[in-house]
Design an enzyme around this catalytic site. Structure first.
Site, short mmCIF file in Angstrom:
data_model
loop_
_atom_site.label_atom_id
_atom_site.label_comp_id
_atom_site.label_asym_id
_atom_site.label_seq_id
_atom_site.Cartn_x
_atom_site.Cartn_y
_atom_site.Cartn_z
CE LYS A 174 -3.58 2.39 2.60
NZ LYS A 174 -4.63 2.28 3.61
CE LYS A 227 -6.07 1.71 -0.52
NZ LYS A 227 -6.50 1.75 0.83
C1 PBG Z 1 -7.60 3.10 5.67
C2 PBG Z 1 -7.86 3.02 4.21
C3 PBG Z 1 -7.69 3.99 3.20
C4 PBG Z 1 -8.19 3.43 2.02
C5 PBG Z 1 -8.62 2.14 2.32
N1 PBG Z 1 -8.40 1.90 3.66
C6 PBG Z 1 -7.24 5.40 3.28
C7 PBG Z 1 -5.88 5.76 3.64
O1 PBG Z 1 -5.00 4.92 3.82
O2 PBG Z 1 -5.68 6.95 3.77
C8 PBG Z 1 -8.27 4.12 0.68
C9 PBG Z 1 -9.33 3.61 -0.25
C10 PBG Z 1 -9.63 4.50 -1.40
O3 PBG Z 1 -9.01 5.55 -1.61
O4 PBG Z 1 -10.57 4.15 -2.15
N2 PBG Z 1 -6.29 3.21 6.04
#
Ligand code: PBG
Length: 303
Positions: A174, A227
């Site tokens: 991520k 992601k």
């Molecule tokens: C929680 C989380 C996030 C997303 C999914 N789980 C946001 C972040 O890390 O700031 C993003 C999902 C999206 O942008 O569609 N940590």
């Protein structure tokens, strides 16, 4: 492609009666506990097999206590969805940012003008959260926080509590991305200070992504996820090729909002653009795609 390739994120809010549109994501809503069940049913009726649940609590604090409360919003939603649609696969986002008053994904300590996220203390709360989701009926938990060691800790705790059939879909690679903006709107979770670059990955670094995925597999992840999606298609390909594990990709909020905005202006044709993107993600190795278009995709494919 088939409808089974797609997972729909759903937002359930403890603060709502009815539903509230997310301004930056046309077509996406936060739902009340009452409405979320109907949405889950509708999703299943369209031929999708899984939803990914995010909760928005009434109250936030510095220990994210609503994340692991037995009567928390996600825990309640799981019970309600499972009693109406037992066959629908329920996956829960395991993270603390929506539940923390400061919006970070872990416990923070401020030292002068720096702040730290306390990794191991945070992992303890993530474990509690995952356990409470499993107890409430989650089929899979999806840790999205990016703390080190959380997959192993969650796997061990789930097994010890008798939840050895509960799967883990880890947000393994991520990246700290500009494309999460609209989500933070939807989940009401923007950080109140600083950013997430000390725990999410540097987007210039592909090797670190592969190391993170290897660690999560080693610790017991059943599905690994990359992601965001389109800007990271090289990572997706390398992860699928190198590890051969079930690999998911999250086509995130900002990616969704861009196409929606362009389609709204008549610059691109939405359906054609979305089918092209999803095909590209499959071509690059995605076994599973998390997307806000999951329901439309199921309908387009059926037609
Ligand atoms: C929680 C989380 C996030 C997303 C999914 N789980 C946001 C972040 O890390 O700031 C993003 C999902 C999206 O942008 O569609 N940590």
């Amino acid at each position: 492609m088939s409808a089974h390739d797609f997972i729909l994120p759903l937002f359930v809010s403890e603060k709502l009666e009815g539903r509230r549109p997310v301004a930056s994501m046309p077509g996406v809503f936060q739902f009340s506990l009452k409405e979320i069940v109907g949405e889950a049913q509708r999703t299943q009726d369209l031929g999708l097999q899984a939803v990914l649940l995010f909760g928005i609590p009434e109250r936030k604090d510095e220990r994210a206590s609503a994340a692991y409360a037995e009567s928390g919003i996600v825990q309640k939603a799981l019970g309600a969805i499972k009693s109406k649609c037992p066959a629908l696969v329920t996956i829960t986002d395991v993270c603390l940012c929506e539940y923390m008053s400061h919006g970070h994904c872990g416990i923070t300590r401020i030292d002068g003008d720096h702040f730290h996220v306390l990794n191991d203390e945070t992992v303890e709360l993530l474990v509690k959260t995952a356990l409470s989701h499993a107890a409430a009926g989650a089929d899979m938990v999806a840790p999205s926080d990016m703390m080190d060691g959380r997959i192993g800790a969650i796997r061990e705790a789930l097994d010890a509590a008798g939840f050895d059939q509960t799967g883990i879909r880890s947000y393994a690679a991520k990246f700290a991305s500009a494309f999460y903006g609209p989500f933070r709107d939807a989940a009401e979770s923007p950080p109140q200070f600083g950013d997430r670059r000390s725990y999410q990955m540097d987007y210039a670094n592909a090797e670190e992504a592969l190391r993170e995925v290897a660690l999560d597999i080693d610790e017991g992840a059943d599905v690994v996820m990359v992601k965001p999606a389109l800007p990271y298609i090289d990572i997706l390909w390398r992860v699928r090729e190198r590890f051969g594990k079930p690999t998911a990709v999250y086509h995130v909020s900002g990616e969704y909002a861009m196409v929606k905005a362009a389609a709204d202006k008549g610059i691109v044709e939405e359906r054609a653009a979305v089918l092209e993107i999803m095909t590209a993600l499959k071509r690059a190795g995605a076994d599973i795609i998390v997307t806000y278009w999951a329901r439309e995709l199921a309908e387009w494919i059926r037609k």
